[in-house]
Design an enzyme around this catalytic site. Sequence first.
Site, PDB file in Angstrom:
ATOM      1  CE  LYS A 127      -3.498  -2.885   2.557  1.00 56.86           C
ATOM      2  NZ  LYS A 127      -4.276  -3.332   2.795  1.00 56.86           N
ATOM      3  CD  GLN A 168      -3.590  -4.672   6.802  1.00 63.64           C
ATOM      4  OE1 GLN A 168      -3.400  -3.946   5.555  1.00 63.64           O
ATOM      5  NE2 GLN A 168      -3.703  -6.060   6.126  1.00 63.64           N
ATOM      6  CG  ASP A 194      -9.076  -0.418   5.371  1.00 66.83           C
ATOM      7  OD1 ASP A 194      -9.606  -1.211   3.934  1.00 66.83           O
ATOM      8  OD2 ASP A 194      -8.791  -1.415   6.284  1.00 66.83           O
TER       9      ASP A 194
END
Length: 278
Positions: free
Chosen positions: A49, A93, A116
Amino acid sequence: MVTILDGKSVSEKRLELLKEAIGESGLYPRLATVIAGSDPASQMYVRMKHRACERVGIGSVGIEVPGDATTDKVLEAVSRLNRDPDINGILVQLPLPGRVDTERVIAAVDTGKDVDGFHPTSLGLLMSGRPRFAPCTPKGIMTLLAEYHIPVAGARAVVAGRSIDVGRPMAALLTNADATVTICHSKTRNLAAELRQADILVSATGKAHFITPEMVKPGAVVIDVGINQLNGKLVGDVDFEAVKEVASAITPVPGGVGPMTIATLMENTFAAAVMRTP
Ligand code: NAD
């Protein structure tokens, strides 16, 4: 002849377009990642990422919290990023270590920085048909379908898996795009019969080579979200070699859904920066 849905090349194209759009905007979007612990797969995803950020002109900051950190420590990191006006997107994450309350952490992310799309507000907006940030994997799949001009409206779509990061938002996005959607999961009776109804079959079960040709309607579009290890090899949920003989289009693993997820995260981060701009 089956079409291989090449997420790698579509994502490359999208990243190039995004780089141009960011350059023209005069903005310098910034993404912060939060990782707790040293899970090698999570560390690899976070590195990928950051690399994508660099490529398109998004600044990135990586916050590492020790694996034995408490929920409060992770919340503190999120709260600092929420207050930081230079940060546009926050990505925590997952999975977080077992002792950390994941739901509390997700709910603590500023909804304007929730790139997200896992915050209950983001998921609620998605369910109501007015998405702000949709989760990157299912949104990336919708982009891939659109890039290949695969008709979704009126199609019968079946999603295997009901997680909040993939299965449920996938079903919502397909519904918003006027598909007729069925969600299957580990308690579904006669799964094969349900899957065989699908014009568009999305599998996100995390079970290697679980989807076999008998479960696929001839001519179906098959989207494989799974990332599994089988005999030391990375494979999807779908038995690719066998299923490509019956499908009209299919994503490979690797090189299908994965790169689309990362490209979509970049797009969501730029969108967050644009939203913040007065
Ligand atoms: P998860 O474990 O949270 O959910 C799995 C889902 O599959 C559950 O809802 C479960 O009910 C369903 N399931 C399990 N066994 C089943 C069965 N026998 N029949 C029907 N349904 C069954 O996983 P997740 O986070 O949704 O991820 C799923 C897979 O996708 C994993 O392999 C993960 O690594 C991968 N993934 C890939 C990407 C990507 O970018 N390519 C992103 C996220 C997840």
